[in-house]
Write an enzyme that holds these catalytic residues in place. Sequence first.
Site, PDB file in Angstrom:
ATOM      1  N   ARG A  28       3.671 -10.120   5.648  1.00 31.93           N
ATOM      2  CA  ARG A  28       4.894  -9.461   6.536  1.00 31.93           C
ATOM      3  C   ARG A  28       4.324  -9.369   7.929  1.00 31.93           C
ATOM      4  O   ARG A  28       5.349  -8.804   8.605  1.00 31.93           O
ATOM      5  CB  ARG A  28       5.537  -8.476   5.577  1.00 31.93           C
ATOM      6  CG  ARG A  28       6.014  -9.026   4.422  1.00 31.93           C
ATOM      7  CD  ARG A  28       6.854  -8.065   3.495  1.00 31.93           C
ATOM      8  NE  ARG A  28       8.228  -7.873   3.953  1.00 31.93           N
ATOM      9  CZ  ARG A  28       8.814  -6.705   3.598  1.00 31.93           C
ATOM     10  NH1 ARG A  28       8.598  -6.396   2.044  1.00 31.93           N
ATOM     11  NH2 ARG A  28       9.891  -6.387   4.141  1.00 31.93           N
ATOM     12  N   HIS A  48      -2.367 -16.037   6.243  1.00 29.15           N
ATOM     13  CA  HIS A  48      -2.256 -14.635   6.793  1.00 29.15           C
ATOM     14  C   HIS A  48      -3.329 -13.774   6.826  1.00 29.15           C
ATOM     15  O   HIS A  48      -3.356 -12.463   6.960  1.00 29.15           O
ATOM     16  CB  HIS A  48      -1.184 -13.846   5.610  1.00 29.15           C
ATOM     17  CG  HIS A  48      -0.147 -14.711   5.238  1.00 29.15           C
ATOM     18  ND1 HIS A  48       0.981 -15.159   6.114  1.00 29.15           N
ATOM     19  CD2 HIS A  48       0.621 -15.101   4.063  1.00 29.15           C
ATOM     20  CE1 HIS A  48       1.940 -15.840   5.681  1.00 29.15           C
ATOM     21  NE2 HIS A  48       1.605 -15.760   4.382  1.00 29.15           N
ATOM     22  N   ARG A  59      18.557  21.999   5.845  1.00 33.17           N
ATOM     23  CA  ARG A  59      18.658  20.358   6.307  1.00 33.17           C
ATOM     24  C   ARG A  59      19.454  19.553   4.998  1.00 33.17           C
ATOM     25  O   ARG A  59      19.079  19.977   3.947  1.00 33.17           O
ATOM     26  CB  ARG A  59      17.139  20.007   6.243  1.00 33.17           C
ATOM     27  CG  ARG A  59      16.719  20.363   7.360  1.00 33.17           C
ATOM     28  CD  ARG A  59      15.033  19.803   7.598  1.00 33.17           C
ATOM     29  NE  ARG A  59      15.230  18.423   7.841  1.00 33.17           N
ATOM     30  CZ  ARG A  59      14.210  17.803   8.528  1.00 33.17           C
ATOM     31  NH1 ARG A  59      13.180  18.366   8.996  1.00 33.17           N
ATOM     32  NH2 ARG A  59      14.301  16.489   8.771  1.00 33.17           N
ATOM     33  N   PRO A  75       0.718  -1.304   0.098  1.00 31.20           N
ATOM     34  CA  PRO A  75      -0.004   0.094  -0.019  1.00 31.20           C
ATOM     35  C   PRO A  75       0.842   1.230   0.032  1.00 31.20           C
ATOM     36  O   PRO A  75       1.443   1.686   0.993  1.00 31.20           O
ATOM     37  CB  PRO A  75      -0.913  -0.127   1.189  1.00 31.20           C
ATOM     38  CG  PRO A  75      -0.700  -1.526   1.668  1.00 31.20           C
ATOM     39  CD  PRO A  75       0.799  -2.074   1.283  1.00 31.20           C
ATOM     40  N   GLU A  76       0.606   1.939  -1.244  1.00 28.73           N
ATOM     41  CA  GLU A  76       1.125   3.435  -1.185  1.00 28.73           C
ATOM     42  C   GLU A  76      -0.062   4.025  -0.776  1.00 28.73           C
ATOM     43  O   GLU A  76      -1.264   3.578  -0.766  1.00 28.73           O
ATOM     44  CB  GLU A  76       1.594   3.703  -2.443  1.00 28.73           C
ATOM     45  CG  GLU A  76       3.064   3.264  -2.771  1.00 28.73           C
ATOM     46  CD  GLU A  76       3.843   4.566  -2.684  1.00 28.73           C
ATOM     47  OE1 GLU A  76       3.673   5.621  -2.224  1.00 28.73           O
ATOM     48  OE2 GLU A  76       5.437   4.200  -2.863  1.00 28.73           O
TER      49      GLU A  76
END
Length: 271
Positions: free
Chosen positions: A110, A91, A152, A2-3
Amino acid sequence: MPELPEVETTRRGISPHCQQQTISDVIIRNHRLRWPIAGSLPGKLRTQRIQDVQRRAKYLLFVTDSGTLILHLGMSGSLRICNKNEPVKKHDHVDIVLSSNKVIRFNDPRRFGSLHWTRQAVTKHKLIHELGPEPLGEQFNAQYLYNISRRRKVAIKNLIMNSHVVVGVGNIYASESLYLAGIHPARAASRISLQRYEKLVTAIRNVLQAAIESGGSTLNDFTQPDGQPGYFQHHFRVYGKAGQACEHCQQTIAQITQGQRSTFFCKSCQR
DNA sequence: CAAAGGTCCTGCTCGC
DNA sequence: TGCGAGCAGGACCTTT
């Protein structure tokens, strides 16, 4: 997997199934996700009526009458809607059983996903309260990025993937956005002009919006929440295309590692 | 052994 | 010296 576009697509996919629904049960087959699922979760959720399914960053928020379930899909998680008696697959770790007898089934090979219950305002929750602005919201703009990036020296790709700076820019769309903006992914954030940040913000917005509109992109096994194998193979310009020709200049697309993640870019188009 | 879409946490360095 | 901010790397997993 998932993005942000997949998470938003998931939200839109399951939301209609949650209308007027009460949670009748929560079945946890494996509580060992990124953080152990609290044993008290089923008791907290049972009898709760779902008011709304919202999204903040890549978190899905199931807003109920007395609190909110905060769910993250991690790297490989997905939700699908199925019938209560449907056999579980490998899963399938959690079922949220609805009064309709449909089930929101959470699958995550995962196990980097997570579920949290909070009674307080969700914006105060530890996982939520320090998040940066939404990439598609007004607070995320070139001036904001420019200001935050002064002094930065972190690489720009790492900056835009930092959830304290802006949420929802994952590894795929970070590469894609920088390509569209013509910015080298390793360039120090402090060494990018306001003008170029304008381009970057536009690119991030465009690329995410386009992916949401096309139902989310996917590389592997994203399944639409209604159970259809709703693949949409998005057209990536650089991601996963190392060794292939840049469509703009024909230069070979390069691959490097930044922050232990793969980055893809064009050495001549991106400076 | 490598790599895969996420992101929090720890511990180090740097500059005031 | 002390402190906070910024930053890199580790950690959590299974599958291909």
